[in-house]
Write an enzyme that holds these catalytic residues in place. Structure first.
Site, PDB file in Angstrom:
ATOM      1  N   HIS A  34       0.828  -1.224   0.000  1.00  0.00           N
ATOM      2  CA  HIS A  34       0.000   0.000   0.000  1.00  0.00           C
ATOM      3  C   HIS A  34       0.855   1.264   0.000  1.00  0.00           C
ATOM      4  O   HIS A  34       0.410   2.309   0.472  1.00  0.00           O
ATOM      5  CB  HIS A  34      -0.950   0.024   1.199  1.00  0.00           C
ATOM      6  CG  HIS A  34      -1.729  -1.244   1.390  1.00  0.00           C
ATOM      7  ND1 HIS A  34      -2.986  -1.448   0.880  1.00  0.00           N
ATOM      8  CD2 HIS A  34      -1.395  -2.410   2.020  1.00  0.00           C
ATOM      9  CE1 HIS A  34      -3.411  -2.653   1.198  1.00  0.00           C
ATOM     10  NE2 HIS A  34      -2.455  -3.277   1.881  1.00  0.00           N
ATOM     11  N   SER A  81      15.428  21.499 -16.081  1.00  0.00           N
ATOM     12  CA  SER A  81      14.228  22.263 -16.409  1.00  0.00           C
ATOM     13  C   SER A  81      14.667  23.518 -17.147  1.00  0.00           C
ATOM     14  O   SER A  81      15.724  24.081 -16.862  1.00  0.00           O
ATOM     15  CB  SER A  81      13.504  22.630 -15.118  1.00  0.00           C
ATOM     16  OG  SER A  81      12.742  23.799 -15.304  1.00  0.00           O
ATOM     17  N   LYS A 137      16.383  22.008 -10.824  1.00  0.00           N
ATOM     18  CA  LYS A 137      15.725  20.739 -11.114  1.00  0.00           C
ATOM     19  C   LYS A 137      16.633  19.720 -11.797  1.00  0.00           C
ATOM     20  O   LYS A 137      17.438  20.052 -12.655  1.00  0.00           O
ATOM     21  CB  LYS A 137      14.508  20.964 -12.024  1.00  0.00           C
ATOM     22  CG  LYS A 137      13.337  21.657 -11.363  1.00  0.00           C
ATOM     23  CD  LYS A 137      12.733  20.862 -10.209  1.00  0.00           C
ATOM     24  CE  LYS A 137      11.964  19.648 -10.676  1.00  0.00           C
ATOM     25  NZ  LYS A 137      10.797  20.000 -11.467  1.00  0.00           N
ATOM     26  N   GLU A 197      10.564   8.417 -16.324  1.00  0.00           N
ATOM     27  CA  GLU A 197       9.193   8.868 -16.594  1.00  0.00           C
ATOM     28  C   GLU A 197       8.698   8.331 -17.931  1.00  0.00           C
ATOM     29  O   GLU A 197       7.566   7.850 -18.059  1.00  0.00           O
ATOM     30  CB  GLU A 197       9.129  10.398 -16.626  1.00  0.00           C
ATOM     31  CG  GLU A 197       9.325  11.066 -15.287  1.00  0.00           C
ATOM     32  CD  GLU A 197       9.547  12.564 -15.452  1.00  0.00           C
ATOM     33  OE1 GLU A 197       8.642  13.247 -15.958  1.00  0.00           O
ATOM     34  OE2 GLU A 197      10.638  13.049 -15.106  1.00  0.00           O
ATOM     35  N   GLN A 226      -4.486  -3.982 -42.931  1.00  0.00           N
ATOM     36  CA  GLN A 226      -3.311  -3.171 -43.219  1.00  0.00           C
ATOM     37  C   GLN A 226      -2.975  -2.255 -42.024  1.00  0.00           C
ATOM     38  O   GLN A 226      -1.840  -1.808 -41.884  1.00  0.00           O
ATOM     39  CB  GLN A 226      -3.586  -2.341 -44.480  1.00  0.00           C
ATOM     40  CG  GLN A 226      -2.433  -1.490 -44.931  1.00  0.00           C
ATOM     41  CD  GLN A 226      -2.692  -0.897 -46.306  1.00  0.00           C
ATOM     42  OE1 GLN A 226      -2.682  -1.605 -47.313  1.00  0.00           O
ATOM     43  NE2 GLN A 226      -2.947   0.392 -46.352  1.00  0.00           N
TER      44      GLN A 226
HETATM   45  N1  ARG Z   1      -0.736  -3.554 -48.176  1.00  0.00           N
HETATM   46  C1  ARG Z   1      -1.539  -4.667 -47.810  1.00  0.00           C
HETATM   47  C2  ARG Z   1      -1.464  -4.891 -46.300  1.00  0.00           C
HETATM   48  O1  ARG Z   1      -0.630  -4.314 -45.716  1.00  0.00           O
HETATM   49  C3  ARG Z   1      -1.056  -5.877 -48.497  1.00  0.00           C
HETATM   50  C4  ARG Z   1      -2.132  -6.880 -48.804  1.00  0.00           C
HETATM   51  C5  ARG Z   1      -3.075  -6.294 -49.732  1.00  0.00           C
HETATM   52  N2  ARG Z   1      -3.945  -7.230 -50.304  1.00  0.00           N
HETATM   53  C6  ARG Z   1      -4.986  -6.818 -51.015  1.00  0.00           C
HETATM   54  N3  ARG Z   1      -5.655  -7.726 -51.574  1.00  0.00           N
HETATM   55  N4  ARG Z   1      -5.299  -5.577 -51.128  1.00  0.00           N
HETATM   56  O2  ARG Z   1      -2.235  -5.603 -45.717  1.00  0.00           O
END
Ligand code: ARG
Length: 467
Positions: A161, A282, A288, A295, A327
């Protein structure tokens, strides 16, 4: 005439070129460029498989290989620029391959989709990352063990605590972080076993009608296995989520350590002094000295945890199989890699260089009531039930505290009144060293226990955990 990408890659079903805003919005080459060497590695294996299976000729295979290697060299010497109109790293490689070897470049993508290709690239990339992270963890563990040895004779107040509870060896405290990071090391190795499967051969989602051999490419690329299901192979992002979860947990550990060091380096605690090389000043207050590294070690956990939640959220509603949503995995994964690449060495440097202020700790230990449990235990030894002993010592603490005194300043009469069966010499014997020494269990804070813990951790550190 050679047709450069991407005009051939964009099927004639489209009457228009993509709008610029759309192109910029969907392109990933701005961040997936770092996958290029892995994309080439995967493509080289794919090309060899195509030859091996009689899908392309030996001569074509040799051209593909030579072209891919030339692209890798150009990438390595910095002479290759990403083209945003070629969307992603995969299309960039294919586009450059046209420039290197002409139309035969168009054969590389036979029996492959970017869906299995990108999944493969991420596996290959993270396999390298895993090795590097293991190195970073080993370095940090080594520094913590060195600290445990250097600080072996230092006793600190142990807390619950955030109230001083019972004294412990500082080495024991460092070893608690060793235990956490050792679990991170175990988790890394466990994750790496699942990472060790190749998704190549899944095609877009269903496999391909060519007589390919996914286990051949897997073997060429050093994978232990191939994914068992093509739909899963192209749409699985568990291996990335696990990576992010791993990093989030490690980040949480480092954040706790960071917080502790921020507290300890404050004037109020004063247990440690940060090395000037790991502190900043600082811009306004000349006196400081701020523990910025500690941090930020705490602060970085915010983004590490955030990326995990981010990708889980992206994935949770996606039906099978691949979607462009996926993606979104890359910037999260790459940011976590970059964050840890920076964090692990700086954490090691800061820990290694800090100074423990023994004089402050000695003074602090004399003033608190951290011997209270052991005092109650002495009454128990003299025949009193523990609950009664707990009550009596509590009364005694209340009286001493209100008078600004501690156990050492008890009078002989008070000892008699509150601690029947004990003498002043029993109270005087409750020095922090004695309290620490008495906790002899293998997981406890006694010096013999702690030095055995250090020895065992050193042994584990010498053994590699990755396959
Ligand atoms: N740039 C795409 C990704 O990072 C690659 C795969 C894309 N495939 C597609 N059928 N558009 O996921």
């Amino acid at each position: 005439m050679i047709t450069p990408m991407p005009s051939k890659a964009r099927s004639p079903r489209f009457a228009k070129q993509p709008a610029e805003v759309s192109q910029r919005f969907t392109a990933s080459v701005g961040f997936d460029w770092r996958l290029l060497p892995y994309d080439i590695e995967g493509s080289l294996a794919h090309a060899r498989m195509l030859v091996h299976q009689g899908i392309v000729s030996e001569e074509e295979g040799a051209l593909l290989q030579a072209g891919l290697e030339r692209i890798r060299e150009k990438w390595q010497n910095g002479s290759l620029e990403p083209r945003i109109d070629w969307e992603d790293v995969h299309m960039n490689v294919e586009g450059r391959l046209y420039e290197e070897i002409g139309p035969v470049a168009g054969k590389l993508h036979t029996a492959r989709s970017r869906n299995d290709q990108v999944a493969l690239d991420m596996h290959l990339y993270l396999r390298d990352v895993a090795t590097r992270m293991e190195g970073g963890l080993v370095q940090l563990l080594g520094v913590l063990l060195d600290r445990a040895e250097t600080d072996f004779d230092v006793i600190i107040p142990g807390y619950t605590h955030l109230q001083a509870a019972q004294p412990v060896l500082l080495a024991h405290h460092w070893l608690a972080y060793v235990a956490m990071l050792e679990r991170d090391r175990e988790r890394l190795a466990d994750w790496q076993r699942r990472l060790n499967r190749s998704p190549l051969g899944a095609g877009a989602l269903a496999g391909t009608p060519y007589p390919t051999d996914p286990s051949y490419t897997a073997q060429l690329l050093g994978f232990a296995d191939v994914y068992t299901n093509s739909l899963d192979a192209v749409s699985d992002r568990d291996f990335l989520i696990e990576w992010l979860a791993w990093a989030a947990i490690l980040g949480m550990h480092l954040s706790r350590l960071g917080e502790e060091l921020v507290l300890w380096s404050s004037q109020e605690f004063g247990y440690i002094r940060m090395d000037d090389a790991y502190a900043t000043g600082s811009s306004m207050m000349p006196q400081k000295k701020n523990p910025d590294v500690a941090e930020l070690m705490r602060g970085k956990s915010g983004r590490l945890i955030g990326h995990l939640v981010g990708l889980l959220t992206v994935m949770k509603g996606l039906p099978l199989a691949y979607h462009s949503d996926m993606q979104e995995d890359k910037e999260a994964v790459f940011d976590v890699v970059d964050t840890l690449d920076a964090l692990l060495p700086v954490a090691a440097g800061m820990l290694e260089s800090l100074t423990v202020r023994r004089e402050v700790l000695e003074m602090r230990l004399g003033r608190d009531f951290s011997a209270a449990t052991d005092l109650a235990d002495l009454l128990v030894k003299a025949g009193m039930p523990f609950r009664e002993a707990h009550h009596r010592v509590g009364q005694l603490v209340a009286r001493l505290e209100s008078g600004g005194r501690n156990f050492e300043q008890l009078s002989a009469e008070e000892v008699k009144e509150f601690l029947p069966g004990l003498g002043p010499e029993d109270v005087a014997a409750l020095r922090p060293e004695a309290l620490v020494k008495a906790r002899r269990q293998p997981l406890g804070t006694a010096p013999e226990a702690v030095s055995a813990q250090i020895r065992k951790a050193r042994d584990r550190l010498r053994t590699s955990t990755l396959d």
